[in-house]
Every structure is written in structure tokens, then in C-alpha cells.
Design a protein around this motif. Structure first.
Motif, PDB file in Angstrom:
ATOM      1  N   TYR A   1     -34.076   2.116 -62.723  1.00  0.00           N
ATOM      2  CA  TYR A   1     -33.405   1.917 -64.005  1.00  0.00           C
ATOM      3  C   TYR A   1     -32.087   1.196 -63.769  1.00  0.00           C
ATOM      4  N   LEU A   2     -31.396   0.829 -64.839  1.00  0.00           N
ATOM      5  CA  LEU A   2     -30.193   0.002 -64.700  1.00  0.00           C
ATOM      6  C   LEU A   2     -29.049   0.702 -63.983  1.00  0.00           C
ATOM      7  N   ALA A   3     -28.951   2.025 -64.135  1.00  0.00           N
ATOM      8  CA  ALA A   3     -27.842   2.751 -63.498  1.00  0.00           C
ATOM      9  C   ALA A   3     -28.290   3.500 -62.247  1.00  0.00           C
ATOM     10  N   GLY A   4     -29.495   3.257 -61.780  1.00  0.00           N
ATOM     11  CA  GLY A   4     -30.000   3.954 -60.594  1.00  0.00           C
ATOM     12  C   GLY A   4     -31.443   4.353 -60.784  1.00  0.00           C
TER      13      GLY A   4
ATOM     14  N   ALA B   1     -27.991   3.875 -71.192  1.00  0.00           N
ATOM     15  CA  ALA B   1     -27.834   2.426 -71.004  1.00  0.00           C
ATOM     16  C   ALA B   1     -29.190   1.713 -71.005  1.00  0.00           C
ATOM     17  N   ASP B   2     -30.229   2.368 -70.524  1.00  0.00           N
ATOM     18  CA  ASP B   2     -31.574   1.793 -70.599  1.00  0.00           C
ATOM     19  C   ASP B   2     -32.092   1.850 -72.031  1.00  0.00           C
ATOM     20  N   LEU B   3     -31.937   3.009 -72.650  1.00  0.00           N
ATOM     21  CA  LEU B   3     -32.543   3.250 -73.960  1.00  0.00           C
ATOM     22  C   LEU B   3     -31.923   2.416 -75.073  1.00  0.00           C
ATOM     23  N   THR B   4     -30.662   2.005 -74.920  1.00  0.00           N
ATOM     24  CA  THR B   4     -30.036   1.180 -75.960  1.00  0.00           C
ATOM     25  C   THR B   4     -30.687  -0.206 -76.067  1.00  0.00           C
TER      26      THR B   4
END
Length: 137
Positions: free
Chosen positions: A83-86, A92-95
């Protein structure tokens, strides 16, 4: 389950970084493309006529040209982590889901041509909570 907003310092920093990636490298291009291609044609100009506004195709072309390198960068990031943050999903992914769902219906090849991007998209867009919201539950 894990929290959608990490509370440990490193996780929080990675989340903030991922959230700014979404704001400046995705939504700032995808939202105006959706406005041009989806919302403008639906706008009612008067009570007597239901005629939409014309899509500015030159604007869309410019936005797409700016977006494509950003999607390439997403593909690189997502080739190193789930995912984008790890490796855990965050807000942050779901937005990406609301505008991303509209966008991928218009330009599926831009996601499907990038293996890590489409893997990530399929993972976030198939979450039961999103499917419930998207399908009007």
C-alpha cells in the motif's frame, strides 16, 4: 484489524506522506478530469432544456499527460510495498476510491498497464466496506 490512521511515529509519517501523494499527484488531476468528462455533461443549463455543458477535451488531454507519469511513480512505489504507506492499508489508500472509481471506468488501460498499480487498485476497490458504500448500502 489495524487502524486506518497509524499512531506510531514512523507509521504516521509514512501515512502523511502517502496522503499528500494522493492530494497532489492523483486527485488534483483525476478530479478535474471527472468534472470535465462526467459532471459537466450532466449539468442542467435551464429548467426547459436538459443540455449538458461541453467537455473541454484539450484540458482533459493536458491533465492526462500530467497524470500518467504520476501513475508510473505509483507503480514503482507499489512494487516495493503493498500500500502507499507500507504494507497495511490506510486512509491514504482509501481516499483514492471515489474519483478513482469514476476514472478507471473511463481509462481502465491506464491502471491495467501497470501491474503493481492494478494489484493495489483491485485490493482497495474490492474491500467490503467500499463495495457497500459504492453500491448504495
Amino acid at each position: 484489524g489495524t487502524s486506518l490512521i497509524p499512531t506510531d511515529p514512523q507509521g504516521e509519517a509514512l501515512f502523511e506522506q502517502a496522503a499528500s501523494i494522493e492530494a497532489f499527484n492523483f486527485s488534483s488531476f483525476v478530479a478535474p478530469i471527472c468534472a470535465e468528462k462526467v459532471f459537466k455533461p450532466l449539468q442542467v443549463l435551464s429548467f426547459s432544456r436538459r443540455r449538458g455543458l461541453q467537455t473541454n477535451e484539450d484540458k482533459v488531454t493536458g491533465l492526462l499527460a500530467a497524470l500518467i507519469p504520476k501513475l508510473d511513480a505509483y507503480n514503482v512505489i507499489l512494487g516495493k510495498q503493498k500500500y502507499l504507506a507500507g504494507n497495511d492499508v490506510t486512509l491514504a489508500d482509501l481516499t483514492h476510491l471515489p474519483y478513482g472509481t469514476m476514472f478507471i471506468q473511463m481509462y481502465p488501460e491506464l491502471f491495467e498497464s501497470k501491474p503493481h498499480l492494478i494489484r493495489w487498485w483491485n485490493a482497495i476497490s474490492s474491500r467490503p466496506a467500499w463495495l457497500a458504500v459504492k453500491d448504495g448500502a
